[in-house]
Design a protein around this motif. Structure first.
Motif, mmCIF file in Angstrom:
data_model
loop_
_atom_site.group_PDB
_atom_site.id
_atom_site.type_symbol
_atom_site.label_atom_id
_atom_site.label_comp_id
_atom_site.label_asym_id
_atom_site.label_seq_id
_atom_site.Cartn_x
_atom_site.Cartn_y
_atom_site.Cartn_z
ATOM 1 N N TYR A 36 0.824 -1.200 0.000
ATOM 2 C CA TYR A 36 0.000 0.000 0.000
ATOM 3 C C TYR A 36 0.863 1.256 0.000
ATOM 4 C CZ TYR A 36 -3.061 3.747 1.323
ATOM 5 O OH TYR A 36 -3.729 4.946 1.339
ATOM 6 N N ARG A 37 1.876 1.298 0.844
ATOM 7 C CA ARG A 37 2.739 2.481 0.904
ATOM 8 C C ARG A 37 3.424 2.742 -0.430
ATOM 9 N NH1 ARG A 37 4.268 0.574 6.115
ATOM 10 N NH2 ARG A 37 6.262 -0.119 5.310
ATOM 11 N N LEU A 38 3.950 1.686 -1.049
ATOM 12 C CA LEU A 38 4.647 1.842 -2.324
ATOM 13 C C LEU A 38 3.685 2.252 -3.442
ATOM 14 C CD1 LEU A 38 6.934 -1.301 -2.068
ATOM 15 C CD2 LEU A 38 7.675 1.095 -1.950
ATOM 16 N N VAL A 39 2.550 1.580 -3.506
ATOM 17 C CA VAL A 39 1.560 1.858 -4.547
ATOM 18 C C VAL A 39 0.981 3.258 -4.371
ATOM 19 C CG1 VAL A 39 -0.753 1.194 -5.349
ATOM 20 C CG2 VAL A 39 1.001 -0.552 -5.012
ATOM 21 N N ASP A 40 0.631 3.600 -3.138
ATOM 22 C CA ASP A 40 0.033 4.910 -2.866
ATOM 23 C C ASP A 40 0.971 6.040 -3.285
ATOM 24 O OD1 ASP A 40 -2.257 6.323 -1.719
ATOM 25 O OD2 ASP A 40 -0.886 6.911 -0.101
ATOM 26 N N ALA A 41 2.259 5.891 -3.013
ATOM 27 C CA ALA A 41 3.222 6.933 -3.384
ATOM 28 C C ALA A 41 3.275 7.109 -4.897
ATOM 29 C CB ALA A 41 4.609 6.580 -2.846
ATOM 30 N N GLU A 42 3.273 6.019 -5.642
ATOM 31 C CA GLU A 42 3.324 6.110 -7.108
ATOM 32 C C GLU A 42 2.036 6.690 -7.687
ATOM 33 O OE1 GLU A 42 5.818 5.664 -9.488
ATOM 34 O OE2 GLU A 42 6.886 5.840 -7.594
ATOM 35 N N LEU A 43 0.903 6.247 -7.167
ATOM 36 C CA LEU A 43 -0.369 6.784 -7.659
ATOM 37 C C LEU A 43 -0.468 8.281 -7.367
ATOM 38 C CD1 LEU A 43 -2.859 3.920 -6.710
ATOM 39 C CD2 LEU A 43 -1.868 4.419 -8.956
ATOM 40 N N ASP A 53 -5.296 15.036 -6.371
ATOM 41 C CA ASP A 53 -4.965 14.064 -5.336
ATOM 42 C C ASP A 53 -5.899 12.875 -5.547
ATOM 43 O OD1 ASP A 53 -7.446 14.871 -4.311
ATOM 44 O OD2 ASP A 53 -6.575 16.008 -2.671
ATOM 45 N N ALA A 54 -5.715 11.838 -4.761
ATOM 46 C CA ALA A 54 -6.513 10.623 -4.945
ATOM 47 C C ALA A 54 -8.008 10.896 -4.787
ATOM 48 C CB ALA A 54 -6.061 9.543 -3.975
ATOM 49 N N ALA A 55 -8.369 11.725 -3.807
ATOM 50 C CA ALA A 55 -9.781 12.010 -3.559
ATOM 51 C C ALA A 55 -10.417 12.750 -4.731
ATOM 52 C CB ALA A 55 -9.921 12.831 -2.275
ATOM 53 N N ALA A 128 -5.874 12.539 -17.323
ATOM 54 C CA ALA A 128 -5.281 11.853 -16.179
ATOM 55 C C ALA A 128 -5.480 10.340 -16.218
ATOM 56 C CB ALA A 128 -5.851 12.416 -14.878
ATOM 57 N N LEU A 129 -6.607 9.890 -16.726
ATOM 58 C CA LEU A 129 -6.919 8.459 -16.674
ATOM 59 C C LEU A 129 -5.887 7.585 -17.392
ATOM 60 C CD1 LEU A 129 -8.806 6.240 -15.677
ATOM 61 C CD2 LEU A 129 -10.187 6.608 -17.735
ATOM 62 N N PRO A 130 -5.470 7.902 -18.612
ATOM 63 C CA PRO A 130 -4.464 7.047 -19.249
ATOM 64 C C PRO A 130 -3.151 6.977 -18.457
ATOM 65 C CG PRO A 130 -5.497 8.470 -20.878
ATOM 66 C CD PRO A 130 -5.958 8.941 -19.520
ATOM 67 N N ASP A 131 -2.730 8.083 -17.860
ATOM 68 C CA ASP A 131 -1.508 8.071 -17.052
ATOM 69 C C ASP A 131 -1.695 7.233 -15.788
ATOM 70 O OD1 ASP A 131 -0.303 9.664 -18.933
ATOM 71 O OD2 ASP A 131 -0.516 11.516 -17.776
ATOM 72 N N HIS A 132 -2.863 7.333 -15.180
ATOM 73 C CA HIS A 132 -3.178 6.535 -13.997
ATOM 74 C C HIS A 132 -3.116 5.045 -14.335
ATOM 75 C CE1 HIS A 132 -5.195 5.100 -10.411
ATOM 76 N NE2 HIS A 132 -6.158 4.579 -11.145
ATOM 77 N N LEU A 133 -3.721 4.661 -15.444
ATOM 78 C CA LEU A 133 -3.707 3.257 -15.854
ATOM 79 C C LEU A 133 -2.292 2.787 -16.179
ATOM 80 C CD1 LEU A 133 -6.950 3.226 -17.994
ATOM 81 C CD2 LEU A 133 -6.600 2.152 -15.750
ATOM 82 N N ALA A 134 -1.494 3.651 -16.794
ATOM 83 C CA ALA A 134 -0.101 3.296 -17.093
ATOM 84 C C ALA A 134 0.682 3.071 -15.799
ATOM 85 C CB ALA A 134 0.556 4.380 -17.942
ATOM 86 N N THR A 135 0.431 3.890 -14.789
ATOM 87 C CA THR A 135 1.090 3.714 -13.496
ATOM 88 C C THR A 135 0.670 2.394 -12.867
ATOM 89 O OG1 THR A 135 1.263 6.097 -13.145
ATOM 90 C CG2 THR A 135 1.390 4.702 -11.175
ATOM 91 N N GLU A 136 -0.628 2.111 -12.880
ATOM 92 C CA GLU A 136 -1.094 0.848 -12.317
ATOM 93 C C GLU A 136 -0.489 -0.343 -13.066
ATOM 94 O OE1 GLU A 136 -5.373 1.800 -10.239
ATOM 95 O OE2 GLU A 136 -5.406 1.128 -12.328
ATOM 96 N N ARG A 137 -0.436 -0.244 -14.385
ATOM 97 C CA ARG A 137 0.156 -1.317 -15.194
ATOM 98 C C ARG A 137 1.629 -1.518 -14.812
ATOM 99 N NH1 ARG A 137 -1.895 0.602 -19.359
ATOM 100 N NH2 ARG A 137 -3.841 -0.504 -19.295
ATOM 101 N N ALA A 138 2.356 -0.430 -14.656
ATOM 102 C CA ALA A 138 3.765 -0.510 -14.282
ATOM 103 C C ALA A 138 3.926 -1.139 -12.889
ATOM 104 C CB ALA A 138 4.402 0.872 -14.321
#
Length: 167
Positions: A36-43, A53-55, A128-138
């Motif tokens: 969670y800490r690692l993923v949250d920082a990247e997102l 921000d995430a919210a 923002a959505l395509p970049d968010h998905l690219a981050t999740e994919r990475a």
């Protein structure tokens, strides 16, 4: 253990200190916390690149995925985001101040409000959505497709067992 991680070391220490206890749940929850800490920082880094921000991303994405006319009541947003009414109000205040959403009276019920994406909000979530998905994919790149599918199935099963419902 060649591929031992931090959690393996913690579990091994507990095995010496308290051999009478089964600390195996720590293997799951310790890793979940570290992930969670690692993923949250990247997102958050990705959201920040878009001034979000995430919210805020969550509200804009919820409105976008609701489909045309990209409008929901604050209650609908609150249920989708699983937050309190005070939290959704703060999010909407910030997004409205930035011109990304509007709040207007409902056509069906003059007492309730409707939140809608503005053209600026629509454009921002579309960027923002395509970049968010690219981050999740990475972030998932360390797993192959079967590994990802197994993880999804295991998480779905655990969520259901803990009473998390789709509604």
């Amino acid at each position: 253990m060649a591929d031992a991680d931090h959690v393996d070391r913690v579990v091994a220490q507990w095995a010496v200190e308290r051999p009478d206890l089964d600390v195996s749940p720590m293997e799951v929850f310790g890793r979940l916390k570290r992930l969670y800490r690692l993923v949250d920082a990247e997102l958050n880094r990705t959201f920040g690149e878009h001034g979000l921000d995430a919210a805020s991303f969550d509200v804009l994405a919820t409105l976008k995925r609701s489909g045309p006319p990209y409008r929901l009541t604050p209650t609908g947003l609150m249920q989708s985001a699983m937050v309190t009414s005070g939290a959704i109000t703060q999010r909407l205040d910030r997004l409205e101040a930035r011109g990304l959403v509007t709040r207007t009276q409902s056509d069906q019920d003059g007492r309730s409000r409707v939140v809608a994406l503005t053209p600026e909000g629509h454009a921002l979530i579309d960027r923002a959505l395509p970049d968010h998905l690219a981050t999740e994919r990475a972030l998932l790149a360390g797993l192959d497709d079967p590994g990802t599918a197994a993880l999804v199935d295991a998480m779905r099963t655990l969520l259901a067992a803990l009473g998390d419902s789709p509604e």
